[in-house]
Design a protein around this motif. Sequence first.
Motif, short mmCIF file in Angstrom:
data_model
loop_
_atom_site.label_atom_id
_atom_site.label_comp_id
_atom_site.label_asym_id
_atom_site.label_seq_id
_atom_site.Cartn_x
_atom_site.Cartn_y
_atom_site.Cartn_z
N LEU A 1 4.31 -4.90 -18.19
CA LEU A 1 4.42 -4.45 -16.96
C LEU A 1 5.35 -3.08 -16.75
CD1 LEU A 1 5.66 -8.09 -15.43
CD2 LEU A 1 3.42 -6.99 -15.26
N ALA A 2 5.09 -2.54 -15.71
CA ALA A 2 5.72 -1.11 -15.62
C ALA A 2 6.15 -1.23 -13.79
CB ALA A 2 5.02 -0.08 -15.80
N TYR A 3 7.18 -0.42 -13.61
CA TYR A 3 7.48 -0.13 -12.34
C TYR A 3 7.14 1.31 -12.05
CZ TYR A 3 10.96 -3.97 -12.82
OH TYR A 3 11.31 -5.24 -13.11
N VAL A 4 6.35 1.57 -10.94
CA VAL A 4 6.04 2.90 -10.97
C VAL A 4 5.92 2.99 -9.30
CG1 VAL A 4 3.89 4.50 -10.88
CG2 VAL A 4 4.20 2.66 -12.57
N VAL A 5 6.87 4.25 -8.96
CA VAL A 5 6.90 4.61 -7.37
C VAL A 5 5.58 4.81 -6.80
CG1 VAL A 5 7.92 6.40 -6.22
CG2 VAL A 5 9.28 5.76 -8.28
N GLY A 6 5.50 4.29 -5.87
CA GLY A 6 4.37 4.45 -4.87
C GLY A 6 3.29 3.17 -5.27
N LYS A 7 3.65 2.51 -6.59
CA LYS A 7 2.62 1.37 -6.70
C LYS A 7 3.39 0.13 -6.48
CE LYS A 7 -0.64 4.32 -7.86
NZ LYS A 7 -1.88 4.34 -7.31
N ASN B 1 10.05 8.16 -11.83
CA ASN B 1 8.98 7.56 -11.09
C ASN B 1 8.07 6.65 -11.82
OD1 ASN B 1 9.06 9.57 -9.05
ND2 ASN B 1 8.40 11.13 -10.45
N GLU B 2 8.64 6.19 -13.12
CA GLU B 2 7.82 5.24 -13.93
C GLU B 2 8.90 4.65 -14.78
OE1 GLU B 2 3.71 5.61 -15.36
OE2 GLU B 2 4.81 6.05 -17.06
N TRP B 3 8.86 3.30 -15.16
CA TRP B 3 9.64 2.66 -16.16
C TRP B 3 8.81 1.50 -16.60
CZ3 TRP B 3 13.66 3.77 -18.88
CH2 TRP B 3 14.38 2.69 -19.39
N GLU C 1 14.47 1.01 -4.37
CA GLU C 1 14.02 0.68 -3.06
C GLU C 1 12.49 0.21 -3.19
OE1 GLU C 1 14.21 3.83 -0.35
OE2 GLU C 1 16.58 3.80 -0.51
N MET C 2 12.24 -0.83 -2.45
CA MET C 2 10.95 -1.59 -2.40
C MET C 2 10.61 -1.76 -0.95
SD MET C 2 9.81 -5.05 -4.21
CE MET C 2 9.80 -4.42 -5.81
N LYS C 3 9.10 -1.82 -0.83
CA LYS C 3 8.56 -1.96 0.46
C LYS C 3 7.61 -3.20 0.50
CE LYS C 3 5.97 0.82 3.07
NZ LYS C 3 5.57 1.72 3.84
N ASN D 1 2.81 -4.94 -1.88
CA ASN D 1 3.99 -4.65 -2.30
C ASN D 1 4.01 -3.18 -2.99
OD1 ASN D 1 5.54 -4.69 -5.19
ND2 ASN D 1 6.80 -5.99 -3.92
N GLU D 2 5.21 -2.41 -2.48
CA GLU D 2 5.36 -1.16 -3.09
C GLU D 2 6.76 -0.75 -3.54
OE1 GLU D 2 4.51 3.48 -1.45
OE2 GLU D 2 3.76 1.77 -0.33
N ILE D 3 6.90 -0.11 -4.87
CA ILE D 3 8.05 0.49 -5.10
C ILE D 3 8.24 1.85 -4.66
CG2 ILE D 3 9.43 0.97 -7.01
CD1 ILE D 3 8.05 -1.28 -8.74
N THR D 4 9.30 2.10 -3.93
CA THR D 4 9.53 3.25 -3.31
C THR D 4 10.52 4.38 -3.85
OG1 THR D 4 10.92 2.37 -1.68
CG2 THR D 4 8.79 2.48 -1.06
#
Length: 991
Positions: free
Chosen positions: A775-781, A766-768, A721-723, A756-759
Amino acid sequence: MKQKLMLFAAFLFMSIGLASAQISTVTGEVVSSHDGQPVPGASVTVKGTQVSSFTATDGTFVIHKVPAEAKALVISCIGMKSTEVTIAEHVSVRLEPIASGEGPAVVIGYGTAKKVGTVVGSVTKVVTDQVKITPATTAMDALQGKAANVQILSSSGDAGAMNQVSTTIRGVGSLTAGNEPLFVVDGSPVASSVFYKMNPADIESYTVLRDASATSIYGSRAANGVIYVTTKKGSRYEKATVTIGQSFGWSQLARKVGNPMNSSQLLDYQLKNGIITGEEYNNYKVQNTNTDWGKYFFDNAAPMSQTTVSISGGNERTTYYTSFSYLDKDGLTPRSLYKRYTLRQNLDSRPLNWLHYGVNLGLSYDERNSDAYNSTDNFSLTSGVLAGTLYPPYYDPYNEDGSKADIIPFVNTYNYYLRYKYNPGKSNEARINGTAFLELTPLNGLTVRSQLGLDGADTRRNTYNMPSSPMNTEEGQGWSYKSFDRFSMWTITNTIEYKFKIGEKHNFTLLAGHEGIKYTNDGFSADVEGLRDDRLLEFGSAAEASLSDMSSYTAKYEYLSFFGRIDYGFSNKYFANFTIRNDRCSRFGKNNRSATFLSGGLMWNMKAENFLKNVDWLDDLKLKASVGSTGNSGIGNYASLGTVGTARYNGNPNAWVLSAPGNADLGWEKQIQWNFGVTARLWNRINLEANYYIRQTKDMLMEVPVPWITGFSDNNLNIGEMKNSGIEFTFDADVVRSKGYGFNLNLYGNISYNKNEITKLFYGLNEWIIPQTGLAYVVGKSVNYYMPVRAGIDPADGQIMWYVPDENGKLTGETTKVFNEDALNVNTGKPRFAPWTGGFGLRAAWQGFTLNADFAFVLGKWMQDNIQYFTRNSQQAAAGGFNQDKDMLNAWTKPGDITDVPRFGVGNYFDTSLLQNASFCRLKNLSLSYDLPKAWMEATRFLTNVRITGAIRNAFTITKWKGSDPELDTNSAKTQFPNTREYTIGIEVTF
């Protein structure tokens, strides 16, 4: 006899009077007195009766069965002052806006057009008066900076490159699925590449639909917003107008490539560090050569020209617009070129009062070639971007007569001007896009419409290696490559719309529709070797006549959709709409192909309230709120299917294997968007708009890793999910407004902030980290850069230091001089996607002169400059004798030196030293035009207007970015072809 004649005359006059009183049908058109634009959706009622009708998109109307005793028509429209006109067979009506902020008519998705001020959703219309013809090759580039929260980035200056313009609306809503908005031309969806094929002068307006209330009617593909483009049409009762335009110009790099040392600096640097001997130093000094390799690889004045011809007009029943254009644009390198021919024919006719049909057809043919040596990932020394910064300037690549030598010294290879001569190649494409519609109005207020749309292209590519090429080491090394690609997208849309009133205060519009889309793409490619004669390059001329690397492919997808919309307005104060759409798409799994999307919106016209009616300085004030869902289907055509392929197994080269696992439950990526907005017009001069939105993405389409025990490395899932949330602010102001040829000044601007925020990620992570991207996908960032953080240079020994993160990924101040990427990787907090975007500009006019200046800016943008890995690397300088960035002159040399450049012999690393602020403000368009005096035109008796224009595209750029171009839409700037600055001068004559 005399009495008989008098009786006959009396009877004749009575008959004439009776005939004139028995008008059974009345036709007409309604336009706005503010801007002369058609007023769609206006109510036209025979006074004192229930007989009425509504105006169509072009402002025309028809009323049947008008009573013989009727004397007048009452015309009214939301946001306009009602008026009465005397009945005649044909009437022309000009309505005065209650508040001139009502704006022009817009199409917000099927059905007839509306005035901007009556639209509940967040909509921005940009007309061609605001997008003047500029040197831009693509029509989308001309829109840059004109609409709030619409980010348009041009990632290449290669004249022959395709699809190098990226467009996003309200940020990035998906991590791995598509983020491009839906493009619609004259009511039919098209691929974004169509804008590279269109003549920008054929576009009447762009309408940007942002929130769910405006986009939900498009359902399945509107998650990233909609850009609706309307092409030009003729006007009723307009005599034929012929316009001929001709422009010439040239292009050059918008910014210098790199900041390399000159000969004197590099020779001193290399002698000091033992790269060259004293004898070599003296020899190069005597030659006194200082080559600018940037100018060697990139032309400083590549020519371009464009010719346009258009004819438009119309009578009572039919309007037409026909245009032709020819664009010839040389790139800055010999492999870069573009030629385009376009033809547009728009026809609109109402042969009967109840029958309306039309055709909007665009045809194009182009020839192009892109520069493969300056592509994204070409890090060879044939790349002008890389070689222009690394080749030592004390080498001379020119002959005595000033021409380029065949062999480039230093690298001892053929120059790529010669390479292109012996490796010619060119693509050509024939394209068609258009719509044809049939519209019936069997009853007043009822419109039945059927439309067929087509977007299709046939593309061919030929590339050769000439047998006579001096680069061939033996006879028979000539080869020929050919490819063919054809695609078509057919769209059929059927709608029924009914407008009616209940009493004087309740206005309703009901819309129901069906849409089907079918896309097919197929092609093949092959090459043949063994050619021996430059005159015989076809496949059959090969000595061994054997094809190699032959391949073919086919791709298809389909959509089936049903939708409806209800619009309601009460007393010109309160407005509401509700939309529903159901889509089925072949791209998704058999268990999850269908989805339903809903939206609703409200608008309060506060200016119509008694407590604000008499506020003179406030002309318009509206509050808006909406919520709704949309979908995203931007994935591969067969991502849900398990597929098979061939592989070698146990010595058998034709073994069958499973190549993709498939997912029968793969479904729609969904977005829910809330929007709260306010619009106002002050002192009849200033328009203001502000919006706050929340855009939530669920069931995200992602290609995620799966356990190796499954036999596969990844699979497509609905997970994550993303916001996005943010604000938008837009203004335009008529600072000075005069009539005729007096001085007029208009200022405009817009600015948007998007967070932009990955939820949520997959598998509870929590991190990929995304390998080899930084680059990285981090929940809350947001999507951030994830890499080692350089701590500086140790003054004691000139070594590089990096911060060491703790177990929670936080920097404590501890440093190390041992580089270990896995151990040092940390979230830098620098976003991949810029949060701030916008544009501003002005239009000033006086005595026939018109000045336009359009700026676009992006703030908070970061990119890795991979070129600096080579140009700030003393190991590269030592090993290959390459040139270096001038910053290397500040390298550490002795204990106590404070610098950000390590001592000689220390290489470079992929860390935050390559991560740079790529924020920029660019003057996208600067133009000055002059219209010859009207008195001169009248004296000729055949000229209507003559306009002379000079323009500059990408005139200058303000940025901290040290690379060649900050506008690239990428996380890593490599050898991409930089953007260009273009100068044009032209004349436009109207008859």
